[in-house]
Design a protein around this motif. Structure first.
Motif, PDB file in Angstrom:
ATOM      1  N   GLN A   1       0.824  -1.208   0.000  1.00 25.03           N
ATOM      2  CA  GLN A   1       0.000   0.000   0.000  1.00 25.03           C
ATOM      3  C   GLN A   1       0.859   1.259   0.000  1.00 25.03           C
ATOM      4  OE1 GLN A   1      -3.743  -0.340   2.551  1.00 25.03           O
ATOM      5  NE2 GLN A   1      -2.620  -2.128   3.258  1.00 25.03           N
TER       6      GLN A   1
ATOM      7  N   VAL B   1       1.137   4.366  -2.878  1.00 30.18           N
ATOM      8  CA  VAL B   1       1.113   5.814  -2.597  1.00 30.18           C
ATOM      9  C   VAL B   1       2.388   6.474  -3.119  1.00 30.18           C
ATOM     10  CG1 VAL B   1       1.060   7.562  -0.772  1.00 30.18           C
ATOM     11  CG2 VAL B   1      -0.392   5.531  -0.592  1.00 30.18           C
TER      12      VAL B   1
ATOM     13  N   LEU C   1      -6.600   4.101  -2.815  1.00 30.43           N
ATOM     14  CA  LEU C   1      -5.227   4.562  -2.619  1.00 30.43           C
ATOM     15  C   LEU C   1      -4.720   5.329  -3.835  1.00 30.43           C
ATOM     16  CD1 LEU C   1      -3.650   1.348  -1.008  1.00 30.43           C
ATOM     17  CD2 LEU C   1      -3.966   3.549   0.138  1.00 30.43           C
TER      18      LEU C   1
ATOM     19  N   THR D   1      -4.484   9.639  -4.019  1.00 29.71           N
ATOM     20  CA  THR D   1      -3.122  10.155  -4.107  1.00 29.71           C
ATOM     21  C   THR D   1      -2.947  10.995  -5.371  1.00 29.71           C
ATOM     22  OG1 THR D   1      -2.282   8.190  -2.962  1.00 29.71           O
ATOM     23  CG2 THR D   1      -0.665   9.534  -4.108  1.00 29.71           C
TER      24      THR D   1
ATOM     25  N   MET E   1      -3.440   9.461   3.777  1.00 26.98           N
ATOM     26  CA  MET E   1      -3.233   8.181   3.085  1.00 26.98           C
ATOM     27  C   MET E   1      -2.107   7.388   3.753  1.00 26.98           C
ATOM     28  SD  MET E   1      -5.496   8.283   0.814  1.00 26.98           S
ATOM     29  CE  MET E   1      -5.051   6.797  -0.029  1.00 26.98           C
TER      30      MET E   1
ATOM     31  N   VAL F   1      -2.566   3.908   6.159  1.00 27.20           N
ATOM     32  CA  VAL F   1      -1.887   2.658   5.802  1.00 27.20           C
ATOM     33  C   VAL F   1      -1.036   2.161   6.972  1.00 27.20           C
ATOM     34  CG1 VAL F   1      -0.104   1.648   4.320  1.00 27.20           C
ATOM     35  CG2 VAL F   1      -1.864   3.104   3.310  1.00 27.20           C
TER      36      VAL F   1
END
Length: 268
Positions: A38, A42, A80, A84, A131, A135
């Motif tokens: 993850q 990002v 995600l 972003t 974000m 995560v």
């Protein structure tokens, strides 16, 4: 609009050449945990800041096999990527968003205003922070939480999904070269429109550039470089390369419609 169509075409070319799949395999071999996958999504989204659609299409095709390997739902991956892409592009001076925003303020230096507004773009800055924090703290919420919980049952089914029409001989460099060419050519295109090659210093040329023209010229030359590179690498023949043009155009129709409707509202 020309810039968007070229972006769509380049994404299609990278996918057909196998560059996206190769980068996905490379990332999959280096990333060992779900959190790592993850964070990598990002991070890749932050690196590809030229355009949010280009960002979504590229990061999506690259990270999909990695996400499936680490049991991340398609919904979480989409969240995600999308959360972003836009925040990064709206605070990146070299982007299609910068080109659009700088043209809205008449009688002022739109580029300087754009740069000075970046620290006050709280949505973009806080979303990127959120974000990463979500995560790291493994926070899930809403319907996406249920999707993530259900992934254990769907793991075997999801693991079989792979790109079927990509070149199996693709390498990571087949993704890196087009993206690097795009960023470099767009920077050169922007300073060219600002008079850099006529003696104007770099900062002034950048601030006085015509971002939309610069991005169009830059993306066009990046596309030419990408086509020549793939033909020399024998990743694809000319016919396959040309088939990516209409495919890229179709991928960018929603973005073009949104821009057209936004310009219409602005004029009204």
């Amino acid at each position: 609009l020309i810039f968007l169509v070229i972006l769509g075409t380049m994404v299609c070319l990278m996918s057909k050449a196998g560059g996206s799949a190769a980068f996905g395999r490379f990332a999959g071999s280096k990333i060992k945990t779900k959190t790592g996958a993850q964070l990598a999504t990002v991070a890749l989204g932050v690196l590809i800041f030229v355009d949010d659609y280009f960002n979504c299409l590229t990061v999506g095709s690259v990270m999909k096999p990695v996400a499936e390997k680490h049991n991340i739902s398609r919904e979480k991956l989409a969240f995600l990527i999308d959360a972003t892409a836009a925040p990064v592009c709206i605070i990146a001076p070299i982007s299609s968003w910068a080109a659009a925003v700088t043209g809205y303020v008449e009688g002022e230096d739109g580029f300087q205003l754009f740069l000075r507004a970046i620290p006050f773009n709280f949505y973009a800055l806080f979303t990127i922070f959120f974000m990463i924090a979500a995560v790291l703290m493994k926070v899930e919420f809403g319907p996406m939480k249920a999707k993530e919980a259900a992934m254990d049952k769907l793991q075997e089914k999801a693991a079989g999904a792979q790109e079927s029409n990509a070149n199996p001989n693709g390498k990571v460099i087949d993704l890196v070269v087009p993206v690097a060419a795009l960023i470099i050519c767009c920077v050169i295109g922007m300073i060219y429109t600002g008079g850099f090659f006529e003696g104007v210093d770099f900062i002034t040329a950048f601030s006085e550039s015509s971002a939309s023209v610069g991005l169009m010229l830059g993306s066009f030359f990046a596309l030419i470089i990408t086509l020549i590179y793939y033909l020399l690498r024998r990743s694809m023949n000319l016919k396959t390369c040309m088939e990516c043009l209409p495919e890229g155009f179709k991928a960018m129709v929603p973005a073009s419609l949104i821009l057209t409707l936004a310009w219409t509202l602005k004029s009204m």
